[in-house]
Design a protein around this motif. Structure first.
Motif, PDB file in Angstrom:
ATOM      1  N   GLY A  57      -6.029   8.780   2.779  1.00  0.00           N
ATOM      2  CA  GLY A  57      -5.105   7.793   3.348  1.00  0.00           C
ATOM      3  C   GLY A  57      -4.047   7.328   2.360  1.00  0.00           C
ATOM      4  N   SER A  58      -3.883   6.029   2.295  1.00  0.00           N
ATOM      5  CA  SER A  58      -2.842   5.472   1.427  1.00  0.00           C
ATOM      6  C   SER A  58      -3.104   5.768  -0.048  1.00  0.00           C
ATOM      7  N   SER A 103      -9.366   4.931  -5.022  1.00  0.00           N
ATOM      8  CA  SER A 103      -9.970   4.320  -3.838  1.00  0.00           C
ATOM      9  C   SER A 103      -9.974   2.798  -3.943  1.00  0.00           C
ATOM     10  N   GLN A 104      -9.511   2.140  -2.908  1.00  0.00           N
ATOM     11  CA  GLN A 104      -9.574   0.688  -2.867  1.00  0.00           C
ATOM     12  C   GLN A 104     -11.023   0.244  -2.804  1.00  0.00           C
ATOM     13  N   SER A 105     -11.727   0.720  -1.770  1.00  0.00           N
ATOM     14  CA  SER A 105     -13.093   0.242  -1.526  1.00  0.00           C
ATOM     15  C   SER A 105     -14.089   0.782  -2.540  1.00  0.00           C
ATOM     16  N   THR A 108     -15.426   5.163  -0.035  1.00  0.00           N
ATOM     17  CA  THR A 108     -15.004   6.187   0.929  1.00  0.00           C
ATOM     18  C   THR A 108     -15.854   7.453   0.746  1.00  0.00           C
ATOM     19  N   VAL A 154      -7.018  -4.054   7.556  1.00  0.00           N
ATOM     20  CA  VAL A 154      -7.320  -2.621   7.544  1.00  0.00           C
ATOM     21  C   VAL A 154      -6.168  -1.823   6.917  1.00  0.00           C
ATOM     22  N   THR A 156      -3.735  -1.132   4.275  1.00  0.00           N
ATOM     23  CA  THR A 156      -3.641  -1.572   2.877  1.00  0.00           C
ATOM     24  C   THR A 156      -2.188  -1.839   2.479  1.00  0.00           C
ATOM     25  N   LYS A 241       1.929   3.261   7.596  1.00  0.00           N
ATOM     26  CA  LYS A 241       1.911   1.822   7.870  1.00  0.00           C
ATOM     27  C   LYS A 241       2.343   1.556   9.301  1.00  0.00           C
ATOM     28  N   GLU A 244      -0.345   3.229  12.046  1.00  0.00           N
ATOM     29  CA  GLU A 244      -1.723   2.744  12.158  1.00  0.00           C
ATOM     30  C   GLU A 244      -1.812   1.364  12.797  1.00  0.00           C
TER      31      GLU A 244
HETATM   32  O1  M6R Z   1     -10.925   2.494   0.271  1.00  0.00           O
HETATM   33  P1  M6R Z   1     -10.032   3.698   0.112  1.00  0.00           P
HETATM   34  O2  M6R Z   1      -8.832   3.413  -0.727  1.00  0.00           O
HETATM   35  O3  M6R Z   1     -10.791   4.902  -0.394  1.00  0.00           O
HETATM   36  O4  M6R Z   1      -9.541   4.038   1.577  1.00  0.00           O
HETATM   37  C1  M6R Z   1      -8.722   5.137   1.833  1.00  0.00           C
HETATM   38  C2  M6R Z   1      -8.138   5.098   3.229  1.00  0.00           C
HETATM   39  O5  M6R Z   1      -9.166   5.007   4.185  1.00  0.00           O
HETATM   40  C3  M6R Z   1      -7.160   3.931   3.416  1.00  0.00           C
HETATM   41  O6  M6R Z   1      -6.123   3.956   2.498  1.00  0.00           O
HETATM   42  C4  M6R Z   1      -6.581   3.963   4.842  1.00  0.00           C
HETATM   43  O7  M6R Z   1      -5.757   5.093   5.022  1.00  0.00           O
HETATM   44  C5  M6R Z   1      -5.833   2.680   5.186  1.00  0.00           C
HETATM   45  N1  M6R Z   1      -6.062   2.336   6.555  1.00  0.00           N
HETATM   46  C6  M6R Z   1      -4.348   2.771   4.990  1.00  0.00           C
HETATM   47  O8  M6R Z   1      -3.707   1.591   5.313  1.00  0.00           O
END
Ligand code: M6R
Length: 364
Positions: A57-58, A103-105, A108, A154, A156, A241, A244
């Motif tokens: 994703g992002s 990765s943000q979270s 993933t 949701v 990012t 952006k 989604e």
């Molecule tokens: O937590 P992560 O950064 O690994 O997540 C990756 C994607 O799931 C996340 O960036 C997703 O595409 C978002 N909805 C984008 O806004």
């Protein structure tokens, strides 16, 4: 808990100047980049011959931008891969390869699996992660945190912005160690980085203009985002952006590819958002803008302040302040985020919780 904002997404967009500054400032010491937690020796950094940036994703889009940055500044070849593709394609792991998982979270599933795959092949893995202590942060050999703070929406925004910054810092650190930038260049770039938070703030304060423009497009069927080089990477994020949260079909295209297919979709009134922040590519982009306008497109341009040439061709222009050519995506993304947000609000969509999507995709 939304701090007076109507949505988490808006609150988090407004937190970007702070998130960017928190990610930057601990790593800038005078005129040098110091990433204390990285734990990589200069010798290790000098020996890297290839980088894989792997994400979804992002986070993947942040890697697309930084391919240009790592290659341009540190002169290391970079391949950017979607985690869900990388895992299943039997990638070639050579010695002196570095794998970067963004990765943000930090949870993933596909990104975590890609990390494990790389580690199983004895390749060092660096995690660029927002959630402290998450699985990717725990399992990676090296971790660099993006200090965005908790992200609830949701879609990012602030985490993405800090992913860009963390990778700029890393590229500059590598460039510094490998001697691929001069001290003067480094000093100038550090100065430009320090100005980003205020410049982002300025762009956020321009939100009414974008809201006004966005309201005209709530009934749009298709929107196209075009750019070249680094601007192609930001087009991908701008397109995601919008789609989604507003459910409007949108596509990002490398501007030079238009005439190999997509241009047949341009009709009277189709919105094309053209990003042109790279001076060396202005001319090429302007001729792409002309191509779509001839077919009836309405063109929104996002470009650098001072690029008056584009006013003659595009229908509507949004300017971003001056920065180093490698850092323009940190600014160009702000109007695109605001655009997606206001189109979605105009349509009455639930921006913080778009249908069918989860904040963290922990299934494969
Ligand atoms: O937590 P992560 O950064 O690994 O997540 C990756 C994607 O799931 C996340 O960036 C997703 O595409 C978002 N909805 C984008 O806004």
């Amino acid at each position: 808990e939304k701090g007076g904002y109507e949505h988490f997404m808006l609150k988090e967009m407004y937190e970007q100047p702070k998130a960017v500054s928190d990610t930057l400032s601990p790593r800038i010491k005078g005129n040098r980049i110091v990433i204390e937690e990285l734990g990589m020796s200069d010798e290790e950094i000098r020996s890297i011959r290839k980088i894989y940036i792997i994400a979804c994703g992002s986070a993947f889009h942040s890697g697309m931008t930084n391919k240009y940055v790592f290659e341009g500044l540190a002169r290391i070849p970079v391949e950017v891969d979607l985690a869900s593709e990388f895992r299943y394609r039997d990638p070639i792991f050579e010695p002196d390869t570095l794998v970067i998982i963004v990765s943000q979270s930090g949870e993933t599933a596909d990104s975590l699996a890609a990390l494990r795959e790389a580690k199983a092949h004895g390749v060092p893995v660096l995690g660029i992660v927002n959630v402290v202590g998450s699985s990717i942060a725990r399992e990676a050999d090296h971790v660099m945190y993006t200090w965005a703070g908790p992200e609830i929406a949701v879609a990012t925004t602030k985490a993405y912005s800090t992913q860009l910054i963390a990778q700029y810092l890393l590229a500059l650190k590598f460039a510094q160690v490998r001697g691929t930038v001069t001290d003067e260049e480094l000093e100038e770039m550090i100065q430009d980085l320090k100005e980003l938070p205020d410049q982002i703030e300025m762009l956020l304060n321009n939100k009414e203009k974008i809201q006004h423009f966005a309201n005209r497009y709530i009934a749009a069927r298709d929107v196209f985002f075009i750019g070249r080089g680094i601007d192609y990477a930001i087009s991908m994020e701008g397109s995601l952006k919008l789609k989604e949260i507003s459910y409007i079909h949108s596509e990002a295209y490398a501007a030079g590819e238009l005439k190999h297919g997509t241009i047949s979709l341009i009709e009277d009134g189709t919105l094309v958002a053209a990003v042109l922040t790279q001076e060396s590519l202005y001319k090429k982009m302007i001729s792409n803008i002309e191509e779509v306008r001839t077919r009836g497109a309405f063109v929104l341009a996002v470009t650098n302040v001072g690029n008056h040439e584009v006013e003659k061709t595009a229908d509507y222009v949004i300017y971003i302040p001056k920065t180093n050519r490698y850092f323009t995506n940190s600014l160009a993304i702000i109007p695109l985020q605001l655009f997606g947000y206001y189109v979605a609000i105009g349509k009455g969509c639930d921006v913080d919780k778009p249908r069918n999507l989860a904040k963290s995709v922990t299934v494969e």
